[in-house]
Scaffold this motif. Structure first.
Motif, PDB file in Angstrom:
ATOM      1  N   ALA B 347      12.954   6.756   5.325  1.00 29.23           N
ATOM      2  CA  ALA B 347      12.653   8.099   4.808  1.00 29.23           C
ATOM      3  C   ALA B 347      11.656   8.893   5.667  1.00 29.23           C
ATOM      4  CB  ALA B 347      12.181   7.994   3.366  1.00 29.23           C
ATOM      5  N   HIS B 405       5.937  10.081   2.367  1.00 33.37           N
ATOM      6  CA  HIS B 405       6.744   8.858   2.366  1.00 33.37           C
ATOM      7  C   HIS B 405       6.133   7.787   3.275  1.00 33.37           C
ATOM      8  CE1 HIS B 405       9.754  11.468   0.482  1.00 33.37           C
ATOM      9  NE2 HIS B 405      10.252  10.361  -0.005  1.00 33.37           N
ATOM     10  N   TRP B 408       2.665   6.756   1.378  1.00 36.38           N
ATOM     11  CA  TRP B 408       2.781   6.385  -0.041  1.00 36.38           C
ATOM     12  C   TRP B 408       2.430   4.915  -0.284  1.00 36.38           C
ATOM     13  CZ3 TRP B 408       3.561   9.557  -4.159  1.00 36.38           C
ATOM     14  CH2 TRP B 408       3.869   8.955  -5.380  1.00 36.38           C
ATOM     15  N   GLU B 418      14.294   3.133  -1.171  1.00 35.79           N
ATOM     16  CA  GLU B 418      14.721   3.760   0.080  1.00 35.79           C
ATOM     17  C   GLU B 418      16.050   4.503  -0.098  1.00 35.79           C
ATOM     18  OE1 GLU B 418      12.855   3.882   2.897  1.00 35.79           O
ATOM     19  OE2 GLU B 418      14.470   5.024   3.845  1.00 35.79           O
ATOM     20  N   ALA B 421      15.489   7.723  -1.761  1.00 32.11           N
ATOM     21  CA  ALA B 421      14.800   8.613  -0.834  1.00 32.11           C
ATOM     22  C   ALA B 421      15.797   9.249   0.128  1.00 32.11           C
ATOM     23  CB  ALA B 421      13.727   7.852  -0.063  1.00 32.11           C
ATOM     24  N   SER B 479      13.294  13.232  -5.784  1.00 36.10           N
ATOM     25  CA  SER B 479      12.065  12.698  -5.164  1.00 36.10           C
ATOM     26  C   SER B 479      11.017  12.402  -6.215  1.00 36.10           C
ATOM     27  CB  SER B 479      11.482  13.707  -4.170  1.00 36.10           C
ATOM     28  OG  SER B 479      12.440  14.098  -3.240  1.00 36.10           O
ATOM     29  N   LEU B 483       9.654   8.564  -6.818  1.00 40.79           N
ATOM     30  CA  LEU B 483       8.249   8.320  -6.464  1.00 40.79           C
ATOM     31  C   LEU B 483       7.466   7.877  -7.697  1.00 40.79           C
ATOM     32  CD1 LEU B 483       7.466  11.147  -3.867  1.00 40.79           C
ATOM     33  CD2 LEU B 483       7.733   8.697  -3.447  1.00 40.79           C
TER      34      LEU B 483
END
Ligand SMILES: [Cu+2]
Lengths: 223, 534
Positions: B347, B405, B408, B418, B421, B479, B483
């Motif tokens: 990502a 990314h 993070w 992944e 993402a 996203s 996340l």
């Protein structure tokens, strides 16, 4: 706070526990000093649009600015210049006194504070006089002679009030800081090992004086 | 250096505990997260305004809102996205978190000032959002006089908000410069400084030197509104173009406040995901300062049609093109870094590619707009809108997404999905181009920016653009979901999941409160992938 996130502690006189992210008291001092200088650079740019506007309009309306400037009392301006120069001297003495750990620091800071107050008193009389004569910014300009002869003097007074006003705010802010470090000096917090706040205040105060050193001739003298 | 996961369970997120320990925190990592949450919230609000604007432009005439509401919607979109999102997005949010870690420092130089900057930012932001309850603002984010001094909307309150937020930006810049100068780990000479730090340094200089000019200008504008001081009012002998000069003296450098930190992020991501040293380290470091220096002398390219003399226009046009030189150095160095590298398509790297692609288009159309003759035709059209979205959104947002990314796992100690993402990346990147590329076409055909209504011929481009805005929306919703899901159920991140050499990867994920349990000593460069095994 006892965790590592607590930043600094003001200990007993003569002892200074520097913040945890510095390697030494000296490291902390030079870092603060650089930060202060950067702050002053920022201040120069903060004032700069007023200076640019002043020079631009002065070139455009030379005649009106001339007549506008004649309305200012250069004696009052000169008196204030002397007052501020004295205060810069006493401020420098206060910094030296703090570095040497001398008791006179409180006295010098007090004189500096009184000079600043004196400056504002003179400014107060100037402002009331201008307001009385209708010498006001922009649309509020009511002075009959000037309106007839030099209508663009209104811009001169806009700049006069904005520039001296912004400077005045800095003087008032400086008085607050001086009062605060005076109180800390009175408690004996400063000495040869720790005088950072005094030195920083000194730098700031010299800057405020320096601005006035530019404003005085630009507004009062260049006629 | 060996990993420091020894004290498992104790890290900056959990130690100390309690709401008060967050509100009064002096820890740069926590302050970075406070910024991150606030900025993302404003991003959501500014994004909703963007979707509303695009929806209204679906068809000519009124679609969903009145013309007045539309004016307010694009003003809030612009003002919030500029002052509350893209300016603080990378420096204040990500920068606060990573800068001291990358320097091997325990904190920024002035932690209290850092917290104060955050609260100043929030005070300004709330003041800005508060204008919604006082008739709103309809000036656009540029606040041009004389309209801004005459409009019945809450323009004075909004410029005061920008004034207040400006001081947050100035103080953050001051803090970062001093931090970089004074708090580098032993052994970290100027040539071993990660390029992200160089980018933050140049950004901070711009914040420190340009923002005060805007701050005072906005003060004067508010004075003009309230006291009629006449400096910008032609009726009293003032000059409205002077406002534009002052405004762009800040707002052109502001574009680099937005994009230089994004370049910094890309500088970190590309070598790691190519496992190669960065190409042209010194040229890369110098290039950001080249861009920053030129930034101060090009503002007139916003004013080719404002009655500026042709000579001035010519000079500004020429100098503006010089920006392409350091930018070109950076573009080619990134490509050379990837050349024959061991590329990994994760990502952060995908967003770095997206950055290179959109920023190239944004940069090249910038040269088109800098050409005075072309700009006379393109000025105030959608071509300009497309250009600056390619730079500001393409550049900053893609850089931000790459950065978030990338760091993070360090911030939260968790890995995100992944696959999700990559899916989100597809929507964001595709959606971005679908939204803004048609605007180049509509703009070059003459569709003016900020208009509520348009002729029917432009309908198709506007509809494609609106569909694109939905795609971006979908991308960011995905996203947000993965996340947040990673925080709850994400796989635990190792200390150095990307095999990177930066100092921030040598401490545990997430780092302990004091950043490093053993003070780091730097022995190699940040990009020595050919010499050191990460
Ligand atoms: Cu520009």
């Amino acid at each position: 706070m006892s965790s590592p996130s607590s930043v600094d502690h003001h200990g007993k006189p003569g002892e200074h526990h520097f913040a945890h992210h510095f390697r030494s008291a000296l490291h902390e001092f030079v870092t603060c000093k650089q930060g202060m200088w950067l702050f002053l650079v920022q201040e120069v740019l903060f004032f700069s649009p007023l200076f640019v506007a002043y020079f631009m309009f002065r070139a455009q309306y030379a005649h009106d600015f001339h007549l506008g400037a004649l309305q200012l009392d250069w004696k009052m301006g000169a008196l204030n210049t002397i007052i501020l120069l004295c205060s810069s001297y006493t401020m420098a003495r206060a910094v030296t006194a703090s570095q040497r750990g001398e008791k006179s620091i409180v006295k010098y800071l007090a004189i500096t504070f009184l000079c600043a107050a004196g400056f504002l008193v003179v400014k107060y009389f100037e402002y009331t006089h201008k307001i009385h004569d209708g010498l006001l910014p922009g649309k509020f300009m009511t002075n009959p002679e000037l309106l007839a002869e030099a209508p663009k003097a209104a811009i001169f007074f806009s700049l006069y009030f904005c520039m001296t006003g912004l400077h005045g705010i800095h003087v008032i802010g400086g008085m607050g800081v001086i009062a605060w470090i005076m109180w800390r000096a009175h408690k004996g917090e400063f000495g040869p090992k720790y005088f950072t706040p005094v030195e920083m205040t000194g730098l700031y105060w010299h800057f405020v004086d320096l601005v006035w050193i530019f404003l005085f001739p630009m507004l009062y003298l260049v006629g | 250096m060996s990993s420091t996961t020894a004290v498992a369970g104790k890290n900056y997120l959990t130690d100390p505990k309690g709401i008060g320990s967050w509100i009064y925190t002096l820890d740069h990592k926590r302050i970075g997260l406070l910024y991150l949450v606030s900025v993302l919230f404003f991003f959501l609000v500014g994004g909703i305004f963007a979707l509303l604007v695009r929806l209204e432009l679906w068809s000519p005439g009124q679609t969903v809102m009145s013309a007045d509401t539309y004016n307010k919607a694009f003003t809030y979109h612009g003002t919030m996205m500029v002052f509350m999102v893209i300016i603080p997005m990378i420096p204040a949010a990500i920068g606060n978190f990573v800068l001291p870690l990358m320097l091997g420092a325990k904190d920024v130089a002035f932690p209290r000032l850092n917290l104060l900057s955050y609260y100043i930012f929030m005070a300004g932001a709330l003041l800005g959002v508060g204008t919604l309850f006082f008739k709103g603002v309809d000036t656009g984010w540029t606040f041009y006089t004389p309209y801004s001094t005459k409009t019945g909307s809450a323009a004075a309150m909004m410029v005061m908000a920008a004034f207040v937020m400006g001081f947050s930006s100035i103080l953050t810049g001051l803090n970062f410069i001093t931090t970089i100068h004074k708090l580098r780990a032993p052994g970290q000479g100027w040539t071993k400084l990660p390029l992200m730090c160089w980018a933050l340094y140049a950004t901070s200089l711009l914040q420190l030197l340009a923002t005060p000019v805007l701050a005072l200008t906005l003060c004067l504008m508010a004075m003009e509104r309230v006291f009629n001081i006449g400096i910008f009012d032609p009726a009293l002998g003032g000059d409205p173009v002077l406002f534009q000069h002052f405004f762009w003296f800040y707002s052109h450098p502001a574009v680099y406040i937005m994009v230089l930190p994004a370049m910094g992020v890309i500088n970190e991501v590309i070598p790691v995901f190519s496992q190669k040293p960065i190409f042209g380290y010194k040229a890369m470091a110098l290039a950001v300062f080249g861009i920053a220096a030129v930034a101060f002398i090009v503002w007139g390219h916003h004013m080719f049609t404002s009655g500026q003399s042709a000579t001035a226009g010519f000079i500004f046009s020429l100098i503006t093109m010089f920006v392409a030189i350091p930018t070109g150095i950076k573009m080619f160095s990134w490509l050379a870094t990837m050349y024959k590298g061991t590329l990994r398509f994760q990502a952060p790297m995908l967003y770095a590619y997206a950055f290179l692609f959109v920023f190239l288009i944004g940069g090249l159309t910038g040269v088109v707009l800098a050409t005075m003759a072309a700009d006379i035709h393109l000025h105030d059209t959608y071509f300009v809108v497309a250009h600056f979205h390619y730079v500001m959104v393409g550049g900053t947002l893609m850089g931000f997404m790459a950065g978030i990314h990338y760091w993070w796992p360090k911030m939260f100690g968790k890995m995100y999905s992944e696959g999700a993402a990559k899916l989100a990346w597809f929507f964001v990147f595709m959606g971005f181009n679908v939204t803004f590329f048609p605007q180049f076409i509509a703009g070059s055909q003459g569709m003016p920016r900020r208009y509520y209504d348009y002729v029917a011929e432009f309908t198709i481009w506007n509809q494609v653009s609106t569909v694109g805005s939905w795609m971006i929306g979908v991308g960011f919703v995905i996203s947000a979901i993965y996340l947040m899901a990673s925080l709850v159920g994400g796989r635990k991140a190792s200390d150095n999941p990307w095999q990177a050499l930066g100092l921030e990867w040598q401490t545990s994920s997430p780092p302990p409160t004091e950043n490093f349990l053993v003070d780091p000593v730097v022995t190699h460069g940040p990009y020595d992938y050919d010499k050191v095994a990460a």
